[in-house]
Design a protein around this motif. Structure first.
Motif, PDB file in Angstrom:
ATOM      1  N   LYS A 176      34.128   8.903  -9.449  1.00 20.23           N
ATOM      2  CA  LYS A 176      34.559   8.525 -10.788  1.00 20.23           C
ATOM      3  C   LYS A 176      36.084   8.433 -10.862  1.00 20.23           C
ATOM      4  O   LYS A 176      36.799   8.968 -10.014  1.00 20.23           O
ATOM      5  CB  LYS A 176      34.070   9.560 -11.819  1.00 20.23           C
ATOM      6  N   SER A 199      42.501  11.455 -21.019  1.00 21.16           N
ATOM      7  CA  SER A 199      41.954  11.707 -19.680  1.00 21.16           C
ATOM      8  C   SER A 199      41.097  12.963 -19.644  1.00 21.16           C
ATOM      9  O   SER A 199      40.038  12.990 -18.999  1.00 21.16           O
ATOM     10  CB  SER A 199      43.100  11.842 -18.664  1.00 21.16           C
ATOM     11  N   GLN A 232      37.758  12.354 -21.038  1.00 24.10           N
ATOM     12  CA  GLN A 232      36.924  11.612 -20.092  1.00 24.10           C
ATOM     13  C   GLN A 232      36.358  12.537 -19.017  1.00 24.10           C
ATOM     14  O   GLN A 232      35.193  12.404 -18.624  1.00 24.10           O
ATOM     15  CB  GLN A 232      37.752  10.514 -19.418  1.00 24.10           C
ATOM     16  N   ILE A 233      37.190  13.457 -18.537  1.00 27.94           N
ATOM     17  CA  ILE A 233      36.718  14.380 -17.498  1.00 27.94           C
ATOM     18  C   ILE A 233      35.540  15.191 -18.017  1.00 27.94           C
ATOM     19  O   ILE A 233      34.534  15.393 -17.313  1.00 27.94           O
ATOM     20  CB  ILE A 233      37.866  15.302 -17.029  1.00 27.94           C
ATOM     21  N   VAL A 244      39.408   8.286 -14.029  1.00 28.73           N
ATOM     22  CA  VAL A 244      39.755   8.394 -15.451  1.00 28.73           C
ATOM     23  C   VAL A 244      41.051   7.624 -15.692  1.00 28.73           C
ATOM     24  O   VAL A 244      41.768   7.261 -14.766  1.00 28.73           O
ATOM     25  CB  VAL A 244      39.923   9.857 -15.903  1.00 28.73           C
ATOM     26  N   ILE A 280      32.430  13.030 -18.105  1.00 30.59           N
ATOM     27  CA  ILE A 280      31.895  12.766 -16.765  1.00 30.59           C
ATOM     28  C   ILE A 280      31.239  14.006 -16.185  1.00 30.59           C
ATOM     29  O   ILE A 280      30.123  13.958 -15.657  1.00 30.59           O
ATOM     30  CB  ILE A 280      33.025  12.271 -15.825  1.00 30.59           C
ATOM     31  N   ILE A 284      30.543  15.592  -7.549  1.00 32.50           N
ATOM     32  CA  ILE A 284      31.335  14.589  -8.274  1.00 32.50           C
ATOM     33  C   ILE A 284      32.785  14.676  -7.800  1.00 32.50           C
ATOM     34  O   ILE A 284      33.365  15.764  -7.731  1.00 32.50           O
ATOM     35  CB  ILE A 284      31.286  14.802  -9.801  1.00 32.50           C
ATOM     36  N   GLN A 285      33.338  13.524  -7.491  1.00 31.71           N
ATOM     37  CA  GLN A 285      34.756  13.438  -7.137  1.00 31.71           C
ATOM     38  C   GLN A 285      35.436  12.547  -8.176  1.00 31.71           C
ATOM     39  O   GLN A 285      35.089  11.382  -8.326  1.00 31.71           O
ATOM     40  CB  GLN A 285      34.923  12.851  -5.738  1.00 31.71           C
ATOM     41  N   ILE A 286      36.407  13.124  -8.888  1.00 29.15           N
ATOM     42  CA  ILE A 286      37.094  12.384  -9.953  1.00 29.15           C
ATOM     43  C   ILE A 286      38.541  12.127  -9.532  1.00 29.15           C
ATOM     44  O   ILE A 286      39.299  13.057  -9.267  1.00 29.15           O
ATOM     45  CB  ILE A 286      37.066  13.162 -11.285  1.00 29.15           C
ATOM     46  N   ASN A 291      33.900   3.231 -12.327  1.00 26.77           N
ATOM     47  CA  ASN A 291      32.894   3.749 -13.259  1.00 26.77           C
ATOM     48  C   ASN A 291      31.931   2.665 -13.725  1.00 26.77           C
ATOM     49  O   ASN A 291      30.746   2.907 -13.928  1.00 26.77           O
ATOM     50  CB  ASN A 291      33.585   4.361 -14.488  1.00 26.77           C
TER      51      ASN A 291
END
Length: 899
Positions: free
Chosen positions: A866, A879, A882-883, A868, A886, A823-825, A848
């Motif tokens: 993803k 934020s 949200q992290i 935020v 996710i 996962i890359q946010i 998203n």
């Protein structure tokens, strides 16, 4: 480092602040009324709205029902728009509380004349109201008077503007046709006291004279129990016990100079300290000022007239310096200029001014200096110099040059240089002052604390931002990165000081006491930020990738209509009347209007109007238009059917029901058209790019794109007591934790807080992911390698509210990987200008919501991209929550749904 002063309690201010934050305040949703926004030329900034709201609370909130809050003080920075606020308060008190009589007090005749222009002179460029003030369908008249009439007309505001000296004299001497205490008792009235720090004689001396200004004002205030006193000042000495006791329960709102500068409403401030002679300093500032003018014209096609002020301690010294300056310009030759540049090169050192070095390099590399010398002789000729000296100790606007000094920004005003001794400079709101030069006067003269405090205040006044036009747009906040070349030359005021130790010590102390962030303008070394060796030994470094969406080239022939830029050229245009007239409205605010009782009027115009508007706006000069519309053949073609189609559509203006829209003046029509053309220019610029994004994401090898880089720390040595707690203050932080891939970060406090909050969650993330890394994607890293320009996120798909094809680089990537997926946010901290950059957050949310549109070049690994919401101080947008959702499919431990 300067210690942060302990904040003295201000009970009224603290109480109203709490009311402002309380959901149980019955007035909590009160906003600036439309009868103010609709009748003022300038749109209130956020802090002006807050100041008005605080005053409203003090007058009507339940908490103040049994208290008569009749005396308040607004402590607001020089240049922050106190007079605008006063103008709004006049309308508020008239409409909401029935006040018709207003006494405006000032300290000097110069400020008085300026205020008359601001509030009563409709023909003045400085007039703050719209030409016709209208409230609830009724025309309101502002009438300047010497005495308040006994019989008052409906819909009339009576405004008496006078110096405090004259009003006090009238009170004590009871002259014929002058207003005495009984006149202020007859009808309720409001006193507006500008530069209020002058009106506290007794509090400063502890011994009140029988006929002080302060006592006179108090007499007027208490003549009628409904009278009100509203004071305004940028300078209030709360450290003085007597001043504090007087004002501790009267300070209603504060907006200090340090916050004004941090909010980018001002120029930056830099000091150039020199041991040169006055003559050499004069030539240096001449070269710097002319470099500003040339740089603006050559690099940005901006006509700018930078003004220089030479400040002396004594009139005879100032006059002598004036003569020296004239001789210097008159005798300047190509040979003497070359000799001077050679001499400056020989004595150059690492501590020299960076901006002066840029100017010197410009002239050394100039093909011919003859045109430079010719321009200097023209631009700085004796006819373009104001000597504002006389034998009095009054303010600069008192010296017989009021019109010239108060219109220095006007293209028709050719003055470039001012020589002055004036101690008081209140009311002088020149915006294009870029250099203040402190002349040495006498080698034995050391700046006293009082002298240097006066000079620090002058610097604060000179720091007002100059809203120059750039690509057809006018901004009232700084546009460029601080300490960048553009910022140093176009958005910084330089104070050229003598290099005398005691003087400098006192000056820095005065600047610190004002909490005015300044720094010495010297070469600021780049600092190394390196990838940690331990990270380079990991598999993430060796084999990991970071993903950005691919772009495709946009050929010139793609832009064959304005629809490709997001411009509607089919439907008619509707422009709100009030907004269209606010040609100098502040950039970061919007006008909200109620048009429920309004109607549309077609605006009639001919080709002349269109040509006039396009000539006004630099964006529509053909050389610039051609950059954005490659297929365009002429400006005239731009107006025709293929492009803007302006002749086949109707432009309507929405006007209030009570206004006769059929009698729009030519000026109003021009402003309406200009507003439309400005909107179109913004759409074209946002919609134009040589490339556009796609839904295909490419993985770029981390070891090739995450690299060492170098960056400056902004150089400030005053105002640090404030800046150490400011969310936007940039510092270098050493970061030893393994999850952060660099050894340090040069970041602001908002970004540091984000890193700290993620650090608190690393152990929880590591239970699910074998690799947890936070990567700072600094723009300076891009500059180290051209290939890193690929690392930008671009809009893709459809349905975006605003078209922005250029893309942007989110500041952080949270890299999470286990054996099953990666996962890359994307994370973007944001401290200011959120509304203007909302499209970036919208793009992060779009990722998203449109996962189905995303495809990957390499399908070998399960990849998730993803985004935020913006991370703001104290995570106001959730934020971190949200992290967790996710990365873990749930909230982090210890977080509630509200976090």
């Amino acid at each position: 480092m300067a210690k942060k002063k302990k904040q003295l309690p201000l009970p009224l201010y603290d109480e109203v602040k709490q009311l402002n934050e309380s959901l149980f305040n019955e007035q909590f949703d009160w906003e600036t009324p439309e009868y103010i926004t609709n009748n003022m030329v300038h749109t209130f900034r956020y802090y002006q709205n807050a100041a008005l709201r605080f005053f409203h609370y003090s007058q009507v909130a339940e908490a103040f029902r049994f208290r008569n809050v009749n005396h308040v003080l607004f402590n607001m920075a020089t240049g922050s728009g106190k007079t605008d606020l006063m103008a709004g308060l006049i309308l508020y008190l008239f409409q909401e509380h029935g006040y018709q009589n207003f006494l405006f007090l000032v300290n000097t005749n110069g400020v008085l004349n300026k205020t008359i222009d601001n509030l009563t002179n409709m023909s003045s460029e400085k007039y703050l109201y719209t030409p016709q003030i209208e409230i609830d369908g009724e025309r309101i008249e502002i009438r300047q008077v010497e005495t308040f009439p006994k019989t008052q007309s409906k819909n009339t505001i009576y405004l008496k503007l006078a110096t405090v000296q004259r009003v006090a004299s009238d009170i004590y001497t009871q002259k014929e046709n002058a207003m005495g205490a009984e006149d202020y008792a007859r009808d309720k009235m409001v006193i507006l006291g500008d530069e209020a720090h002058h009106y506290s004689a007794s509090t400063k001396s502890e011994k009140e004279t029988e006929q002080s200004w302060e006592k006179a004002i108090s007499t007027i205030l208490h003549a009628n129990e409904e009278n009100r006193l509203l004071e305004f000042t940028a300078t209030i000495d709360l450290e003085n016990k007597n001043v504090y006791e007087k004002y501790k329960d009267k300070v209603l709102y504060r907006y200090a100079l340090d916050r004004f500068i941090q909010d980018k409403y001002s120029k930056n401030v830099k000091r150039i300290q020199s041991s040169n002679t006055d003559v050499d300093n004069m030539l240096n500032v001449i070269l710097l000022s002319e470099y500003r003018r040339r740089y603006a014209l050559e690099e940005h096609r901006i006509y700018m007239k930078p003004v220089i002020m030479f400040k002396s301690q004594r009139i005879d010294a100032s006059n002598e310096a004036h003569e020296q300056f004239n001789r210097l310009v008159e005798t300047l030759t190509v040979e003497s200029l070359k000799s001077f540049l050679d001499r400056q090169a020989q004595i150059a050192s690492e501590d020299d001014s960076e901006t002066l070095a840029l100017a010197h390099d410009y002239y050394r590399n100039h093909e011919t200096l003859s045109d430079v010398v010719r321009d200097i002789k023209r631009e700085l000729a004796p006819t373009r110099i104001i000597n504002a000296n006389d034998t009095s100790q009054s303010g600069i606007l008192e010296k017989g040059h009021y019109e010239a000094l108060n219109s220095l920004e006007s293209p028709s005003n050719l003055y470039r240089v001012i020589f002055a001794v004036a101690r008081l400079t209140e009311g002088w709101d020149v915006l294009n002052l870029f250099d203040i030069v402190r002349l040495s006067d006498d080698p034995k003269t050391k700046g006293t604390k009082a002298t240097t405090m006066s000079e620090a205040q002058l610097i604060g006044r000179g720091a007002r931002y100059y809203p120059f036009l750039l690509e057809g747009e006018r901004s009232f906040t700084r546009r460029f990165d601080d300490d960048s070349k553009d910022s140093l030359i176009l958005e910084t005021i330089h104070y050229h000081t003598i290099n005398e130790p005691q003087y400098l010590k006192n000056l820095v102390s005065a600047l610190d006491e004002m909490n005015l962030p300044t720094g010495e303008d010297k070469k600021n070394p780049l600092l190394d930020v390196k990838v940690k060796p331990a990270f380079k030994r990991t598999n993430v470094w060796k084999y990991g990738r970071i993903y950005y969406n691919e772009t495709v080239e946009v050929a010139d022939n793609y832009y064959d209509s304005l629809e490709k830029y997001g411009v509607d050229t089919t439907n008619d245009v509707v422009i709100p009347y009030i907004s269209s007239l606010q040609e100098v409205g502040y950039k970061d605010t919007k006008v909200h209007e109620d048009y429920s009782n309004a109607y549309n009027v077609a605006v009639s115009f001919d080709r002349r109007y269109l040509q006039k508007v396009m000539n006004r706006l630099c964006f529509y000069h053909f050389s610039n238009l051609k950059r954005y519309i490659p297929l365009l053949k002429s400006r005239e073609e731009f107006l025709e059917e293929r492009w803007l189609n302006i002749y086949n559509r109707t432009i309507y203006v929405t006007v209030p029901q009570t206004m006769d829209g059929e009698v729009l003046t030519p000026t109003e029509k021009l402003n309406i058209l200009e507003q439309y053309f400005i909107d179109v220019s913004k759409q074209i610029k946002a919609g134009y790019s040589k490339e556009r994004g796609t839904g295909k994401f490419i993985g770029y090898p981390i070891k090739e794109y995450i690299a060492n880089y170098r960056k400056r720390v902004p150089n400030y040595d005053t105002g640090r007591a404030f800046m150490q707690d400011d969310p936007q203050t940039v510092k270098r932080y050493e970061l030893k934790e393994d999850f952060f891939v660099y050894d340090s970060a040069i970041i602001n406090l908002t970004e540091k807080q984000l890193i700290d909050r993620i650090a608190e969650r690393v152990k929880e993330l590591e239970k699910v992911y074998s690799d947890v890394y936070l990567i700072r994607m600094d723009e300076n890293m891009h500059r180290e390698s051209a290939k890193n320009n690929k690392l930008k996120l671009h809009q893709f798909g459809t349905g975006h509210d605003e078209v922005h094809l250029a893309g942007f680089q989110p500041d952080f990537i949270l890299y999470l990987q286990n054996t099953d997926y990666f996962i890359q946010i994307f994370i973007e901290p944001k401290g200011r200008n959120i509304e203007e950059q909302q499209w970036k957050e919208d793009l992060l949310m779009y990722i998203n919501e449109h996962e189905a549109e995303i495809i990957f070049e390499d399908e070998m690994q399960d990849v998730k991209i993803k985004g935020v919401k913006f991370y703001t101080m104290n995570d106001g947008r959730g934020s971190i929550r949200q992290i967790g959702e996710i990365a873990l499919g749930r909230l982090f431990k210890g977080l509630s749904v509200r976090d």
